[in-house]
Design an enzyme around this catalytic site. Structure first.
Site, PDB file in Angstrom:
ATOM      1  N   HIS A 122      47.895  55.887  45.478  1.00  0.00           N
ATOM      2  CA  HIS A 122      47.282  55.913  46.426  1.00  0.00           C
ATOM      3  C   HIS A 122      46.147  55.053  46.419  1.00  0.00           C
ATOM      4  O   HIS A 122      45.663  54.402  45.294  1.00  0.00           O
ATOM      5  CB  HIS A 122      46.367  57.525  46.671  1.00  0.00           C
ATOM      6  N   CYS A 174      48.168  52.011  49.971  1.00  0.00           N
ATOM      7  CA  CYS A 174      47.356  51.655  51.283  1.00  0.00           C
ATOM      8  C   CYS A 174      46.213  50.949  51.132  1.00  0.00           C
ATOM      9  O   CYS A 174      45.359  50.824  50.172  1.00  0.00           O
ATOM     10  CB  CYS A 174      47.095  53.054  51.819  1.00  0.00           C
TER      11      CYS A 174
END
Length: 315
Positions: A105, A161
């Site tokens: 993440h 991301c």
């Protein structure tokens, strides 16, 4: 007569990548957590195998941190990740080749030092981020970029991301191999190189006095952020970062050939397996072409100094 980019480039030393090779691969699926992913552990192991077969990295010179590891020292906790980053750059010399890969993440947090044109720093999330917090791009830059000597190569891949500038490298390239927003270089001129010299000496006072002078010459906040970034984050080391997407985008956790994978990690390996002899510009275009059919994310290429994107990619 030299243009600003040529003037800057002549001050840096490319790594021949014929010295020591070390790699750090991190894959975090966040097993059992609401934010669980599926392909990140596979990514870390795939990159490890790829580096061994394609570029001759040795198992003893690679550290793999995944959240399925039985050994607590190999878990991708915040402490272990920072400790492994320190290991990666320790005793680095010119012509060494260091490789950093992160799949997990990523996110953004409010920028505190004015070096981000969108007002946000990029971050990565260790497996224990809820207890220990994230790792911000400024810290990763300080550990893995700033400490490296001239001529030492660091290749980084962020399959996460909001990762376009996750290593805070100031020169971002278009698919034509040109530095994006090149007017900055013409405006900064010799002042940038003065700041770079101060950075290399560890003289942050010299850096910031130069930055202050440069900021007086620009009017837009975005330009100010680029000025600060390029004068404080330019490095004499040979650092290149591949990111899965722009800072404003997300990166896909997906499935290819029946196996869970990060889209960026998959495309990077596939592009180089299909054609091992590619320039940086060709490789950027190859990766984007592989992803274009199924994904909206646009991988980014950035560097710590102005570089010739027509040179052959090696790691």
């Amino acid at each position: 007569m030299q243009g600003p980019n040529q003037m800057q480039q002549s001050s840096f030393q490319y790594s021949q990548c014929n010295g020591k090779k070390k790699a750090l691969c991190i894959g975090i699926n966040y097993l059992g957590q609401p934010e669980e992913l599926h392909g990140c552990i596979n990514d870390a192991n795939n990159i490890k195998r790829f580096l061994a077969t394609q570029f001759g990295y040795k198992e003893d010179d690679m550290v793999i941190l995944t959240d399925d590891a039985r050994n607590p020292s190999q878990a991708p906790t915040r402490q272990n990740i920072l400790r492994a980053m320190e290991w990666l750059v320790r005793d680095a010399r010119a012509n060494d080749s260091l490789f950093f890969h992160y799949s997990g993440h990523g996110g953004q947090t409010e920028d505190k030092d004015g070096d981000e044109d969108d007002g946000y720093d990029e971050v990565i999330f260790p497996v224990d981020f809820k207890e220990k917090g994230h790792i911000v791009d400024d810290l990763m830059h300080d550990i893995m970029v700033k400490r490296l000597p001239p001529g030492c190569r660091l290749t980084a891949i962020f399959d996460s991301c909001h990762s376009g500038s996750a290593l805070d490298l100031p020169f971002i390239y278009s698919t034509e191999g040109k530095i994006k927003e090149p007017n900055f270089a013409a405006e900064a001129g010799q002042s940038l190189m003065s700041a770079v010299a101060s950075y290399a000496r560890g003289d942050m006072g010299g850096v910031y006095s130069t930055v202050t002078g440069l900021i007086k010459t620009v009017r837009v906040d975005k330009q100010k952020a680029e000025t600060i970034c390029r004068t404080t984050k330019t490095s004499p080391a040979d650092c290149i970062s591949w990111s899965g997407c722009k800072d404003s985008q997300t990166s896909s956790d997906t499935e290819e050939a029946g196996r869970a994978t990060g889209a960026m990690s998959y495309a990077f390996i596939k592009a180089l397996r299909d054609n091992p002899q590619q320039s940086y510009q060709q490789l950027l275009n190859s990766i984007r072409e592989i992803l274009r059919a199924k994904y909206s994310q646009k991988p980014q290429l950035s560097s710590s100094h102005p570089m010739d994107t027509n040179i052959l990619f090696i790691a």
